[in-house]
Design an enzyme around this catalytic site. Structure first.
Site, short mmCIF file in Angstrom:
data_model
loop_
_atom_site.label_atom_id
_atom_site.label_comp_id
_atom_site.label_asym_id
_atom_site.label_seq_id
_atom_site.Cartn_x
_atom_site.Cartn_y
_atom_site.Cartn_z
N GLN A 204 0.86 -1.22 0.06
CA GLN A 204 0.18 -0.16 -0.08
C GLN A 204 0.95 1.26 -0.11
O GLN A 204 1.32 1.71 1.14
CB GLN A 204 -1.04 0.09 1.16
N HIS A 241 -1.76 -4.10 0.53
CA HIS A 241 -1.92 -4.81 -1.05
C HIS A 241 -2.66 -3.33 -1.37
O HIS A 241 -3.69 -2.86 -1.32
CB HIS A 241 -2.66 -5.90 -1.13
N LEU A 242 -1.86 -2.71 -2.35
CA LEU A 242 -2.05 -1.31 -3.00
C LEU A 242 -3.57 -1.51 -3.45
O LEU A 242 -3.94 -2.22 -4.24
CB LEU A 242 -1.21 -1.03 -4.34
N HIS A 243 -4.43 -0.79 -3.15
CA HIS A 243 -5.84 -0.39 -3.72
C HIS A 243 -6.37 1.05 -3.21
O HIS A 243 -5.80 1.76 -2.36
CB HIS A 243 -6.64 -1.50 -3.03
N PHE A 244 -7.19 1.38 -4.18
CA PHE A 244 -8.00 2.38 -3.94
C PHE A 244 -9.39 2.26 -3.85
O PHE A 244 -9.88 1.10 -4.18
CB PHE A 244 -8.15 3.62 -5.16
#
Length: 449
Positions: A204, A241-244
């Site tokens: 993230q 964990h990369l998210h928008f």
């Protein structure tokens, strides 16, 4: 010194487990249709490709395609249509459209939602939030473990410069597609997750490519009531964990109506303003000679905050034309015992949506007693002190290599702000459920949310 707080984690996927409860995965087996190596071969998902552009959307909030018509209406038919399909299939933990929602009386029009479904009887989990940057850990829950039925579609730039929609496109593991998936614990109608390059298992942290992707999603939606948000670690992101996040709510957020003060203009035309007379201090970035200029300015500012270990939230508003950058310190205050028990008892975790003025409450008592004073008091605890905010601004301006202009002390008050009261249409829409100091540098603290 290690600081800790505890919080009940939000369940965003039906496949999310308590840590340590997934022995089948650790052994390499899989009895469900996930997005890992065991299930990716032969997998197919809808694919929407967007056209890369240079211009920033105009007043109408949309970019005209060459043929004046996209192959599918991105927001209404694709995103919201697929979201409703998953709702009909029973994939959500509760019906968010049945949650009570209201506009709180007052000049800002804060919104309150009673969302008891988000307060599940799960044990509180320990989250480290003193470190904004943490390595990805594949043993913990991440979005490759969601079921493919929770994924609405792949979302990537077109290779031939044309907007396309393919209902049944192969999932190419080598290129690591970006995907849009449901959040099974939605805050509002159409609540989804944008997961850039999902198979790369990025932690993230914002980078230029990923943030530009989020801007394109706001542009493709073409509706100012569809916003995207980002929470860093330490600012109430719970999954590394990369998210928008994104959802649709047909009412203006209080932060969007707040007064602003212009600070400077960067050499590439990006204008930076700051909020005032709002409980949380923050910056607004808009304009720029190209969309890439605006995206790079915001990305570089976020990277600066990440590198300086400053928790932050980001709101992408007005179809990608305005971005709110909001450093915060609530988790640190909570860990240090500086937040009152009264506020802690509400179990409100002030992330991007709450900071923007959409208060998600888990107890009926808090919902019934919701007031502008209470909302302001909570958000004031989120904000950096004036002195610390000035220090953070200096870091950001240095990172963005800004060019300072003289005579830029003008004040801008968006129409009706200060004395704004929600319009009748806004009130009807929302009431009907219209579908401090920061630990910085090398100092370490562990915050159990």
């Amino acid at each position: 010194m290690m600081l800790r707080i505890k919080r009940v984690p939000t369940v965003v996927s039906n496949y999310q487990k308590e840590e340590g409860e997934d022995p089948a995965r650790r052994g390499g087996g899989c009895d469900r249709n996930c997005l890992q190596k065991c299930c990716i071969p032969g997998a197919k998902l809808p694919l929407y490709t967007f056209k890369r552009v240079q211009e920033i959307p105009g007043d109408k909030c949309v970019l005209e395609h060459d043929d004046n018509q996209a192959p599918v209406a991105f927001l209404d038919s694709l995103l919201l249509g697929q979201w409703e399909d998953r709702m009909q299939r029973g994939l959500f933990l509760y019906d968010v459209t049945a949650c009570e929602t209201k506009v709180i009386p007052g000049r800002y029009g804060f919104m309150a939602q009673l969302n008891e479904g988000r307060h599940l009887k799960k044990r509180p989990t320990e989250f480290r939030v003193d470190k904004v940057l943490q390595p990805f850990d594949g043993n913990k829950f991440n979005f490759t473990k969601v079921g493919q039925e929770e994924v609405l579609f792949q979302f990537d730039a077109s290779k031939d410069g044309e907007v396309q929609f393919i209902p049944d496109a192969p999932v190419d593991a080598d290129t690591s597609p970006s995907v849009v998936a449901i959040n099974v614990s939605p805050i509002e109608y159409g609540h989804v997750l944008l997961i850039p390059r999902i198979l790369e298992c990025l932690p993230q942290r914002i980078d230029r490519e990923s943030f530009l992707l989020a801007l394109y999603m706001a542009i493709e939606a073409g509706n100012p009531y569809f916003r995207l948000g980002y929470n860093s670690l330490g600012a109430f992101a719970t999954i590394n964990h990369l998210h928008f996040q994104a959802y649709y709510l047909a009412v203006s957020f209080p932060i969007e109506k707040a007064p602003t003060r212009k600070v400077t203009t960067l050499g590439d035309g990006v204008k930076i303003s700051e909020l005032f007379d709002y409980p949380v201090r923050g910056l607004i970035l808009e304009g720029g000679n190209t969309l890439q200029d605006l995206s790079n300015a915001v990305s570089d500012a976020c990277i600066c905050l990440q590198d300086n270990n400053i928790p932050h939230n980001v709101l992408i508003a007005d179809c990608g034309k305005r971005i709110f950058l909001l450093p915060q310190c609530y988790a640190e205050k909570q860990a240090l015992g500086e937040v009152s028990s009264e506020l802690l008892d509400t179990q409100v975790n002030p992330a991007v949506w709450e900071i923007s003025g959409h208060m998600v409450l888990k107890r009926k008592k808090d919902y019934e007693e919701a007031s502008e004073e209470n909302a302001w008091r909570l958000l004031a605890e989120v904000s950096l002190s004036e002195e610390r905010f000035e220090e953070v601004k200096a870091l950001i301006f240095e990172a963005c290599s800004y060019t300072f202009s003289e005579n830029e002390d003008e004040h801008h008050l968006p129409q009706g702000v200060g004395d704004h009261k929600p319009t009748l249409e806004e009130t009807d829409s929302i009431n009907k459920g219209a579908n401090c100091n920061i630990v910085s540098g090398t100092q370490e603290c562990l915050v159990l949310q």
